[in-house]
Motif scaffolding. Sequence first.
Motif, PDB file in Angstrom:
ATOM      1  N   GLN A  13     134.375  78.183  44.797  1.00  0.00           N
ATOM      2  CA  GLN A  13     134.830  79.350  45.543  1.00  0.00           C
ATOM      3  C   GLN A  13     136.134  79.891  44.966  1.00  0.00           C
ATOM      4  O   GLN A  13     136.910  79.134  44.359  1.00  0.00           O
ATOM      5  CB  GLN A  13     135.038  78.986  47.010  1.00  0.00           C
ATOM      6  N   PRO A  14     136.394  81.157  45.149  1.00  0.00           N
ATOM      7  CA  PRO A  14     137.682  81.720  44.703  1.00  0.00           C
ATOM      8  C   PRO A  14     138.847  80.936  45.297  1.00  0.00           C
ATOM      9  O   PRO A  14     138.829  80.573  46.477  1.00  0.00           O
ATOM     10  CB  PRO A  14     137.642  83.149  45.231  1.00  0.00           C
ATOM     11  N   GLY A  15     139.838  80.685  44.451  1.00  0.00           N
ATOM     12  CA  GLY A  15     140.979  79.889  44.866  1.00  0.00           C
ATOM     13  C   GLY A  15     140.810  78.406  44.632  1.00  0.00           C
ATOM     14  O   GLY A  15     141.775  77.638  44.753  1.00  0.00           O
ATOM     15  N   GLY A  16     139.606  78.005  44.286  1.00  0.00           N
ATOM     16  CA  GLY A  16     139.324  76.587  44.064  1.00  0.00           C
ATOM     17  C   GLY A  16     139.700  76.117  42.677  1.00  0.00           C
ATOM     18  O   GLY A  16     140.240  76.870  41.858  1.00  0.00           O
ATOM     19  N   SER A  17     139.399  74.845  42.424  1.00  0.00           N
ATOM     20  CA  SER A  17     139.730  74.220  41.147  1.00  0.00           C
ATOM     21  C   SER A  17     138.504  73.552  40.546  1.00  0.00           C
ATOM     22  O   SER A  17     137.565  73.186  41.264  1.00  0.00           O
ATOM     23  CB  SER A  17     140.830  73.168  41.341  1.00  0.00           C
ATOM     24  N   LEU A  18     138.574  73.370  39.233  1.00  0.00           N
ATOM     25  CA  LEU A  18     137.495  72.719  38.499  1.00  0.00           C
ATOM     26  C   LEU A  18     138.110  72.116  37.247  1.00  0.00           C
ATOM     27  O   LEU A  18     139.051  72.696  36.673  1.00  0.00           O
ATOM     28  CB  LEU A  18     136.426  73.754  38.132  1.00  0.00           C
ATOM     29  N   LYS A  76     140.490  58.457  24.228  1.00  0.00           N
ATOM     30  CA  LYS A  76     139.120  58.693  24.691  1.00  0.00           C
ATOM     31  C   LYS A  76     138.434  59.801  23.909  1.00  0.00           C
ATOM     32  O   LYS A  76     137.279  60.133  24.199  1.00  0.00           O
ATOM     33  CB  LYS A  76     139.128  59.057  26.179  1.00  0.00           C
ATOM     34  N   ASN A  77     139.157  60.394  22.953  1.00  0.00           N
ATOM     35  CA  ASN A  77     138.596  61.525  22.195  1.00  0.00           C
ATOM     36  C   ASN A  77     138.028  62.595  23.127  1.00  0.00           C
ATOM     37  O   ASN A  77     136.883  63.052  22.964  1.00  0.00           O
ATOM     38  CB  ASN A  77     137.518  61.049  21.224  1.00  0.00           C
ATOM     39  N   THR A  78     138.827  62.979  24.091  1.00  0.00           N
ATOM     40  CA  THR A  78     138.386  63.943  25.088  1.00  0.00           C
ATOM     41  C   THR A  78     139.478  64.976  25.338  1.00  0.00           C
ATOM     42  O   THR A  78     140.667  64.643  25.373  1.00  0.00           O
ATOM     43  CB  THR A  78     138.035  63.245  26.410  1.00  0.00           C
ATOM     44  N   VAL A  79     139.050  66.215  25.477  1.00  0.00           N
ATOM     45  CA  VAL A  79     139.950  67.310  25.831  1.00  0.00           C
ATOM     46  C   VAL A  79     139.539  67.822  27.202  1.00  0.00           C
ATOM     47  O   VAL A  79     138.348  67.932  27.507  1.00  0.00           O
ATOM     48  CB  VAL A  79     139.868  68.449  24.795  1.00  0.00           C
ATOM     49  N   TYR A  80     140.539  68.142  28.013  1.00  0.00           N
ATOM     50  CA  TYR A  80     140.282  68.588  29.378  1.00  0.00           C
ATOM     51  C   TYR A  80     140.812  70.005  29.583  1.00  0.00           C
ATOM     52  O   TYR A  80     141.778  70.423  28.942  1.00  0.00           O
ATOM     53  CB  TYR A  80     140.963  67.656  30.376  1.00  0.00           C
ATOM     54  N   LEU A  81     140.173  70.700  30.505  1.00  0.00           N
ATOM     55  CA  LEU A  81     140.677  71.991  30.943  1.00  0.00           C
ATOM     56  C   LEU A  81     140.695  71.976  32.469  1.00  0.00           C
ATOM     57  O   LEU A  81     139.646  72.033  33.103  1.00  0.00           O
ATOM     58  CB  LEU A  81     139.806  73.140  30.436  1.00  0.00           C
ATOM     59  N   GLN A  82     141.893  71.844  33.016  1.00  0.00           N
ATOM     60  CA  GLN A  82     142.066  71.900  34.462  1.00  0.00           C
ATOM     61  C   GLN A  82     142.251  73.357  34.854  1.00  0.00           C
ATOM     62  O   GLN A  82     143.194  74.008  34.396  1.00  0.00           O
ATOM     63  CB  GLN A  82     143.284  71.078  34.888  1.00  0.00           C
ATOM     64  N   MET A  83     141.354  73.845  35.696  1.00  0.00           N
ATOM     65  CA  MET A  83     141.384  75.248  36.100  1.00  0.00           C
ATOM     66  C   MET A  83     141.696  75.334  37.586  1.00  0.00           C
ATOM     67  O   MET A  83     140.928  74.806  38.409  1.00  0.00           O
ATOM     68  CB  MET A  83     140.041  75.915  35.797  1.00  0.00           C
ATOM     69  N   ARG A  85     143.301  77.809  40.993  1.00  0.00           N
ATOM     70  CA  ARG A  85     143.360  79.174  41.538  1.00  0.00           C
ATOM     71  C   ARG A  85     142.334  80.060  40.832  1.00  0.00           C
ATOM     72  O   ARG A  85     142.646  81.163  40.368  1.00  0.00           O
ATOM     73  CB  ARG A  85     144.764  79.735  41.410  1.00  0.00           C
ATOM     74  N   LEU A  86     141.118  79.583  40.792  1.00  0.00           N
ATOM     75  CA  LEU A  86     140.064  80.310  40.088  1.00  0.00           C
ATOM     76  C   LEU A  86     139.746  81.635  40.762  1.00  0.00           C
ATOM     77  O   LEU A  86     139.803  81.759  41.995  1.00  0.00           O
ATOM     78  CB  LEU A  86     138.810  79.451  39.988  1.00  0.00           C
ATOM     79  N   GLU A  87     139.411  82.604  39.913  1.00  0.00           N
ATOM     80  CA  GLU A  87     139.107  83.956  40.355  1.00  0.00           C
ATOM     81  C   GLU A  87     137.699  84.313  39.896  1.00  0.00           C
ATOM     82  O   GLU A  87     137.202  83.754  38.913  1.00  0.00           O
ATOM     83  CB  GLU A  87     140.120  84.929  39.738  1.00  0.00           C
ATOM     84  N   PRO A  88     137.045  85.264  40.576  1.00  0.00           N
ATOM     85  CA  PRO A  88     135.701  85.675  40.115  1.00  0.00           C
ATOM     86  C   PRO A  88     135.688  86.101  38.649  1.00  0.00           C
ATOM     87  O   PRO A  88     134.685  85.905  37.962  1.00  0.00           O
ATOM     88  CB  PRO A  88     135.381  86.841  41.052  1.00  0.00           C
ATOM     89  N   VAL A 122     130.626  78.180  34.299  1.00  0.00           N
ATOM     90  CA  VAL A 122     131.536  78.169  35.433  1.00  0.00           C
ATOM     91  C   VAL A 122     131.316  79.455  36.215  1.00  0.00           C
ATOM     92  O   VAL A 122     131.417  80.561  35.656  1.00  0.00           O
ATOM     93  CB  VAL A 122     133.014  78.079  34.988  1.00  0.00           C
ATOM     94  N   THR A 123     131.000  79.315  37.489  1.00  0.00           N
ATOM     95  CA  THR A 123     130.771  80.475  38.347  1.00  0.00           C
ATOM     96  C   THR A 123     131.727  80.407  39.530  1.00  0.00           C
ATOM     97  O   THR A 123     131.751  79.406  40.253  1.00  0.00           O
ATOM     98  CB  THR A 123     129.325  80.512  38.850  1.00  0.00           C
TER      99      THR A 123
END
Length: 126
Positions: A13-18, A76-83, A85-88, A122-123
């Motif tokens: 939802q808008p305002g959420g995180s992923l 861990k050979n891993t890259v992250y993207l913390q998102m 305050r998500l917007e449409p 990502v929706t």
Amino acid sequence: QVQLVESGGGLVQPGGSLRLSCAVSGRTITIYDMGWFRQAPGKEREFVTAVRWSSGSTYYADSVKGRFIISRDNAKNTVYLQMNRLEPEDTAVYYCAAGTGYRGSLSSRLSDYDYWGQGTQVTVSS
């Protein structure tokens, strides 16, 4: 060769995180920079953020600065993207990319990245 596999996409939802993850395998020793890009329907693929594999220095597009955070876990050979305050307008397929050439400063250009993942959707919608 370098292989990249993204995960963590979904509906929020808008305002959420992923948080997205990008698992890196293969010749990781050749990697200088890791980036995240996104492509919305009917639009060109655009730069989101990048991180230098060795130092952790970062670079963000203005549209996500202050909301998104890129990080990497070299063990861990891993890259992250913390998102946050998500917007449409953040709705897109998100791609992880690896650059194997040293270019001084972090790059936002697609052509400076040599390997790409398959993408994760990502929706952002209520």
